[in-house]
Design a protein around this motif. Sequence first.
Motif, PDB file in Angstrom:
ATOM      1  N   TYR A   1      -0.163   0.185  -5.427  1.00  0.00           N
ATOM      2  CA  TYR A   1      -0.817  -1.057  -5.804  1.00  0.00           C
ATOM      3  C   TYR A   1      -1.875  -0.802  -6.874  1.00  0.00           C
ATOM      4  N   HIS A   2      -2.476   0.368  -6.843  1.00  0.00           N
ATOM      5  CA  HIS A   2      -3.441   0.746  -7.877  1.00  0.00           C
ATOM      6  C   HIS A   2      -2.835   0.560  -9.267  1.00  0.00           C
ATOM      7  N   PHE A   3      -1.637   1.087  -9.454  1.00  0.00           N
ATOM      8  CA  PHE A   3      -1.024   1.031 -10.786  1.00  0.00           C
ATOM      9  C   PHE A   3      -0.404  -0.331 -11.086  1.00  0.00           C
ATOM     10  N   LYS A   4       0.008  -1.038 -10.049  1.00  0.00           N
ATOM     11  CA  LYS A   4       0.499  -2.398 -10.279  1.00  0.00           C
ATOM     12  C   LYS A   4      -0.635  -3.280 -10.781  1.00  0.00           C
ATOM     13  N   VAL A   5      -1.785  -3.171 -10.128  1.00  0.00           N
ATOM     14  CA  VAL A   5      -2.953  -3.951 -10.548  1.00  0.00           C
ATOM     15  C   VAL A   5      -3.417  -3.504 -11.931  1.00  0.00           C
ATOM     16  N   GLN A   6      -3.430  -2.210 -12.152  1.00  0.00           N
ATOM     17  CA  GLN A   6      -3.848  -1.686 -13.446  1.00  0.00           C
ATOM     18  C   GLN A   6      -2.966  -2.243 -14.570  1.00  0.00           C
ATOM     19  N   GLY A   7      -1.661  -2.281 -14.322  1.00  0.00           N
ATOM     20  CA  GLY A   7      -0.737  -2.802 -15.333  1.00  0.00           C
ATOM     21  C   GLY A   7      -0.976  -4.270 -15.634  1.00  0.00           C
ATOM     22  N   ILE A   8      -1.236  -5.065 -14.610  1.00  0.00           N
ATOM     23  CA  ILE A   8      -1.501  -6.492 -14.800  1.00  0.00           C
ATOM     24  C   ILE A   8      -2.782  -6.697 -15.594  1.00  0.00           C
ATOM     25  N   LEU A   9      -3.823  -5.952 -15.251  1.00  0.00           N
ATOM     26  CA  LEU A   9      -5.104  -6.101 -15.943  1.00  0.00           C
ATOM     27  C   LEU A   9      -5.014  -5.657 -17.401  1.00  0.00           C
ATOM     28  N   ARG A  10      -4.238  -4.610 -17.659  1.00  0.00           N
ATOM     29  CA  ARG A  10      -4.091  -4.126 -19.038  1.00  0.00           C
ATOM     30  C   ARG A  10      -3.406  -5.165 -19.919  1.00  0.00           C
TER      31      ARG A  10
ATOM     32  N   VAL B   1      -4.680 -11.868  -9.745  1.00  0.00           N
ATOM     33  CA  VAL B   1      -3.858 -10.663  -9.636  1.00  0.00           C
ATOM     34  C   VAL B   1      -2.934 -10.764  -8.430  1.00  0.00           C
ATOM     35  N   ALA B   2      -3.467 -11.221  -7.302  1.00  0.00           N
ATOM     36  CA  ALA B   2      -2.658 -11.350  -6.088  1.00  0.00           C
ATOM     37  C   ALA B   2      -1.498 -12.314  -6.306  1.00  0.00           C
ATOM     38  N   GLU B   3      -1.745 -13.395  -7.031  1.00  0.00           N
ATOM     39  CA  GLU B   3      -0.679 -14.364  -7.303  1.00  0.00           C
ATOM     40  C   GLU B   3       0.457 -13.707  -8.084  1.00  0.00           C
TER      41      GLU B   3
ATOM     42  N   LEU C   1       1.300 -10.643  -7.965  1.00  0.00           N
ATOM     43  CA  LEU C   1       1.955  -9.674  -7.086  1.00  0.00           C
ATOM     44  C   LEU C   1       2.612 -10.356  -5.885  1.00  0.00           C
ATOM     45  N   HIS C   2       2.542 -11.699  -5.853  1.00  0.00           N
ATOM     46  CA  HIS C   2       3.179 -12.493  -4.791  1.00  0.00           C
ATOM     47  C   HIS C   2       2.664 -12.103  -3.408  1.00  0.00           C
ATOM     48  N   CYS C   3       1.346 -11.969  -3.314  1.00  0.00           N
ATOM     49  CA  CYS C   3       0.738 -11.693  -2.024  1.00  0.00           C
ATOM     50  C   CYS C   3      -0.603 -12.408  -1.964  1.00  0.00           C
ATOM     51  N   SER C   4      -1.215 -12.430  -0.802  1.00  0.00           N
ATOM     52  CA  SER C   4      -2.518 -13.071  -0.657  1.00  0.00           C
ATOM     53  C   SER C   4      -3.619 -12.122  -1.125  1.00  0.00           C
ATOM     54  N   PRO C   5      -4.772 -12.666  -1.508  1.00  0.00           N
ATOM     55  CA  PRO C   5      -5.896 -11.795  -1.882  1.00  0.00           C
ATOM     56  C   PRO C   5      -6.295 -10.849  -0.753  1.00  0.00           C
ATOM     57  N   GLU C   6      -6.196 -11.324   0.487  1.00  0.00           N
ATOM     58  CA  GLU C   6      -6.544 -10.471   1.629  1.00  0.00           C
ATOM     59  C   GLU C   6      -5.598  -9.279   1.728  1.00  0.00           C
ATOM     60  N   THR C   7      -4.293  -9.546   1.536  1.00  0.00           N
ATOM     61  CA  THR C   7      -3.307  -8.453   1.581  1.00  0.00           C
ATOM     62  C   THR C   7      -3.563  -7.452   0.461  1.00  0.00           C
ATOM     63  N   LEU C   8      -3.862  -7.956  -0.732  1.00  0.00           N
ATOM     64  CA  LEU C   8      -4.125  -7.063  -1.864  1.00  0.00           C
ATOM     65  C   LEU C   8      -5.363  -6.216  -1.598  1.00  0.00           C
ATOM     66  N   ARG C   9      -6.416  -6.837  -1.065  1.00  0.00           N
ATOM     67  CA  ARG C   9      -7.623  -6.064  -0.736  1.00  0.00           C
ATOM     68  C   ARG C   9      -7.300  -4.959   0.254  1.00  0.00           C
ATOM     69  N   ARG C  10      -6.493  -5.285   1.266  1.00  0.00           N
ATOM     70  CA  ARG C  10      -6.154  -4.298   2.292  1.00  0.00           C
ATOM     71  C   ARG C  10      -5.328  -3.156   1.714  1.00  0.00           C
ATOM     72  N   LYS C  11      -4.343  -3.491   0.870  1.00  0.00           N
ATOM     73  CA  LYS C  11      -3.493  -2.462   0.265  1.00  0.00           C
ATOM     74  C   LYS C  11      -4.307  -1.532  -0.625  1.00  0.00           C
ATOM     75  N   LEU C  12      -5.204  -2.103  -1.407  1.00  0.00           N
ATOM     76  CA  LEU C  12      -6.023  -1.296  -2.302  1.00  0.00           C
ATOM     77  C   LEU C  12      -7.022  -0.446  -1.514  1.00  0.00           C
ATOM     78  N   LYS C  13      -7.550  -0.996  -0.428  1.00  0.00           N
ATOM     79  CA  LYS C  13      -8.478  -0.229   0.402  1.00  0.00           C
ATOM     80  C   LYS C  13      -7.787   0.985   0.995  1.00  0.00           C
ATOM     81  N   GLN C  14      -6.511   0.832   1.384  1.00  0.00           N
ATOM     82  CA  GLN C  14      -5.738   1.952   1.918  1.00  0.00           C
ATOM     83  C   GLN C  14      -5.567   3.051   0.878  1.00  0.00           C
TER      84      GLN C  14
END
Length: 336
Positions: A232-241, A252-254, A256-269
Amino acid sequence: MDFQTYPSSFALAVLDAAAAKGVDQGGIVGKLGIATDVLQSEQGRISAKQLQEITQYVAIALNDESLGFLQQPMPVGSFRMMCLACLGAPNLREVIKRSQEFYGLFSESLPINHYEKDGKTYWTIDSGITSSDPKNYMIPAFFGALYRWSCWMINQKIVLDSVAFKSAKTDIPSDFQVLFSCPIKFSATENYLCFDTAYLDKDIVQNEASLKVFLRGGNAGLLAHPEDNDSYHFKVQGILRQAASALNIEDVAEQLHCSPETLRRKLKQEGTSVKQIKDGLRRDEAIYLLSRGNHSIEEVAAQVGFADSTAFFRAFKRWTGVTPRSYIQSTDEADH
């Protein structure tokens, strides 16, 4: 444009190993124009170009592609000759066998092997070199190079099941930890790359012409973060770039077709957050621009999204432990 940077500890590891073999560390740093405070900062970063210049300089100075980490040097051109020896192999299994035979010439210093178990292949490297590598650079870097090279040989991403290091987690730089895009085991009984044995039957598709292109990036190029990383680190990085304007976590979550909460959890992991990724992108672009010496601090601040240079100055010091002026000064010193 790729603005990737690397921890200054990478450069220090190479420079320290070279110094132990008699190379003038201060001379290299002065010639290549890297400020001492940048190198010594625990948060310090250098550009990909600077790391490539350091590794090339040391390799030529020592005539050793292992950069002084091994007792027995590998003369410049060794990796290319290993690649050539493997190009005629029918599949990845034979490539691994040939690479092991080649590096067996340096077996006293670099014992590598592989074995298959329960449908998995384990590519191992003994850690007998750690006494000359206190910053734990060589084995992760060598693994990264082997991994990128193997993917290139079959022109397909090898999905790693896991990577293991004998070293503790705190001893392995975080940049290596995100390179492999898979679970990493620390304090393990052996160092290994683990992947499905089915990859061993994949055909080799490269040739001498494509090898020339592949080798242009040098050692640092083999450590570049792969574009097909699944984290998810690189998926988010690609979107932001690619974004034309600033995005928040909901945007960003939209995508990636997920909720902001799910994205926060994935990135925290993965040990990061959208804010940290944004800061990392701005930091790396700023370092790239400053180290080129073509822009003032004010121009760089504006280009990476700061309304005034004072705010940029504070943020840059927080990101890297040093001021933007350090990069400007080091560039000036290299020009004289």
